[in-house]
Design a protein around this motif. Structure first.
Motif: not given
Length: 120
Positions: A13-17, A84-91, A112-120
């Protein structure tokens, strides 16, 4: 052969780490600068952060500075990205890179990459 294996991505979630790890093999890890890049759907790959071979020279993109921290453990052949303080635009898909170049984005080797998804 050279292998870079990222881990630690996921949904948060947004704000998470999250903490990303990149374990390297097949090359002299301590001799390289290391970096992280990311690529969101429909966008070009962009520089996130870079750390030099001994960890004394670190750079961040303006969009992550103050929120992300890059580090390295030469004994474990691993580079990390604490986010830290993740934002949806960091996805994005996050890639680690050996001997990275900020602009244009480039590197000697890529993971190879790892997916990061930040939900609002």
């Amino acid at each position: 052969q050279v292998q870079l294996v990222e881990s630690g991505g996921g949904l948060v979630q947004a704000g998470g780490s999250l903490r990303l790890s990149c374990a390297a093999s097949g090359l002299s890890f301590s001799s390289y600068a290391w970096g992280w890049f990311r690529q969101a759907p429909g966008k070009e790959r962009e520089f996130v952060s870079r750390i030099n071979w001994w960890g004394g020279n670190i750079r961040y993109s303006a969009s992550v500075k103050g929120r992300f921290t890059i580090s390295r453990d030469n004994a474990k052949n691993t580079v990390y990205l604490q986010m830290n303080s993740l934002k949806p635009e960091d996805s994005a898909v996050y890639f680690c890179a050996a001997n990275p170049n900020d602009q244009p984005p480039g590197a000697d080797y890529w993971g190879q990459g790892t997916q990061v998804t930040v939900s609002s």
